[in-house]
Design an enzyme around this catalytic site. Structure first.
Site, PDB file in Angstrom:
ATOM      1  N   ALA A 178       0.835  -1.205   0.000  1.00  0.00           N
ATOM      2  CA  ALA A 178       0.000   0.000   0.000  1.00  0.00           C
ATOM      3  C   ALA A 178       0.869   1.254   0.000  1.00  0.00           C
ATOM      4  CB  ALA A 178      -0.948   0.001   1.196  1.00  0.00           C
ATOM      5  N   ASP A 179       1.932   1.249   0.783  1.00  0.00           N
ATOM      6  CA  ASP A 179       2.866   2.376   0.795  1.00  0.00           C
ATOM      7  C   ASP A 179       3.502   2.578  -0.573  1.00  0.00           C
ATOM      8  OD1 ASP A 179       2.724   3.447   3.358  1.00  0.00           O
ATOM      9  OD2 ASP A 179       4.221   2.080   4.182  1.00  0.00           O
ATOM     10  N   LEU A 180       4.021   1.503  -1.134  1.00  0.00           N
ATOM     11  CA  LEU A 180       4.744   1.610  -2.400  1.00  0.00           C
ATOM     12  C   LEU A 180       3.834   2.067  -3.533  1.00  0.00           C
ATOM     13  CD1 LEU A 180       6.903  -1.609  -2.079  1.00  0.00           C
ATOM     14  CD2 LEU A 180       7.707   0.745  -1.868  1.00  0.00           C
TER      15      LEU A 180
END
Length: 406
Positions: A178-180
């Site tokens: 999700a961050d990436l």
């Protein structure tokens, strides 16, 4: 000269999603100035071990986690809780094209560093906020963590071994997906906003949320639910509609076999010395193989265990059956394709160490991304940036340090 070498980015982000966006812009040539807390810096600097080591074997205290997302940047230490620090950030914003931040909703407003405040000093600024849940909605003020967002956003409901199977249950991704992906979507949004600014002269505000991204990247699984009203379930390494199309354990490792049609299935079992399976009415066609999955898969699994993974890969490739190994990272970086594409790069680090990094996967014929510098030491460029961009002299820098503003 990179494609974005005419741009300056003021990076007030920490951890992964925001820094990943900033690093992508930096790889493409932008001058990225990373603002960090004096004495502490980005939290990920301390998320180790492992840490980068000097040639003598000493830890630099620069964690590998930090190194993965901060190359090609300049580090400036500023305490934004002080009036002097706030003034520095506003002055730097006035000379920047993009501001990235991932503070809690409303937190920068009290410092006069929110979009409305910085747009007063730089009307055409592109200002991108990255949060867990966005600037609006009932969860907006909640802190966002990738793991939690993978759960809330449905990703873990379709990832992991099937319920009722050994090891069955929800599973997060092996990296902070999700961050990436939020970092990548933020990069696209920033570039789109810059293109709009170049045509109109107008800046704008970008609101990026991890949960929005996690839901959007459900892709075909999300569309399956919206179309059918039936929530998809976990299938582990198996395919819902094709058999055998999954991972199998060999004598010395794991391989993926991706049989896409009946002819490939026949070749697969012939290579494995079980040609009679292709003639069995229960397995002759894909619909029948799906129907009799629980009978067929154990037979195939036993067949695959009779040989090593390299022997299987060589034989199946020769027969034209889609397959591949499941490599650990040591094998990844020894893979001839990965090596030939130059995915590992080594860069001198200011500590005297050599930082081994992953290059950007973007390939461009005229303005390819470059790894120009290793991730910076904390505050490595504070004096350089404040002197060259803001014209601060020695006395001003000394006074700011006395007041712990930098």
């Amino acid at each position: 000269m990179g494609a974005l070498s005419h741009l300056r980015v003021l990076d007030l982000t920490r951890v992964l999603a925001g820094p990943w966006c900033a690093q992508t812009l930096a790889d493409l040539g932008a001058d990225v100035i990373k603002i960090e807390r004096p004495g502490a810096g980005d939290d990920t600097r301390h998320w180790g071990p492992p840490y980068l080591k000097t040639p003598e074997g000493a830890d630099t205290r620069e964690a590998a986690y930090y190194l993965c997302a901060n190359r090609n940047k300049r580090s400036v230490t500023v305490d934004i809780a002080t009036p002097e620090g706030q003034r520095i950030v506003r002055e730097l914003a006035a000379q920047s094209d993009v501001v990235l931040e991932n503070y809690k909703v409303g937190q920068l407003k009290k410092y006069g560093l929110d979009y409305a405040s910085l747009a007063e000093v730089k009307p055409d600024i592109i200002y991108c906020s990255v949060t867990g849940f966005g600037q609006t909605g009932p969860l907006a003020e909640r802190a966002g963590y990738d793991f939690i967002v993978q759960g809330i956003g449905g990703f873990m409901s379709i990832t992991g071994e099937r319920d009722g199977q050994p090891g069955g249950g929800p599973q997060k991704a092996g990296v902070a997906i999700a961050d990436l992906m939020t970092g990548m979507y933020a990069t696209v949004a920033v570039l789109a906003a810059l293109a709009h600014r170049d045509r109109t002269g107008t800046g704008q505000y970008i609101d990026m949320a991890l949960l929005d991204v996690q839901v959007a990247m459900l892709a075909n699984m999300g569309a399956n639910y919206l179309t059918s009203g039936k929530a998809p379930v976990r299938w582990g390494n198996a395919h819902q509609n094709i058999v055998p199309y999954q991972a199998f354990q060999t004598r010395d490792g794991w391989i993926i076999v991706a049989v896409g049609n009946d002819a490939q299935f026949r070749k697969f079992v012939e290579v494995g010395g079980r040609p009679e399976l292709a003639d069995d009415p229960r397995f002759a066609t894909n619909p029948e193989r799906v129907r009799h999955r629980d009978t067929l898969v154990p037979l195939v699994a036993e067949m695959v265990k009779t040989r090593g993974k390299h022997e299987w890969i060589a034989s199946l490739e020769q027969a034209g059956v889609p397959c591949g190994p499941i490599n650990d990272l040591a094998e990844v970086f020894e893979n001839e394709q990965v090596r030939s594409r130059g995915m590992r790069v080594e860069v001198p680090h200011s500590s005297g160490a050599t930082a081994a990094l992953l290059r950007s996967p973007i390939q461009m014929s005229e303005t390819p991304p470059q790894v120009r510098t290793a991730p910076p030491m904390l505050g490595e460029h504070t004096d350089e940036v404040l002197r060259t961009l803001l014209g601060y002299d020695d006395a001003t820098l000394a006074r700011l340090r006395e007041r712990a503003a930098i």
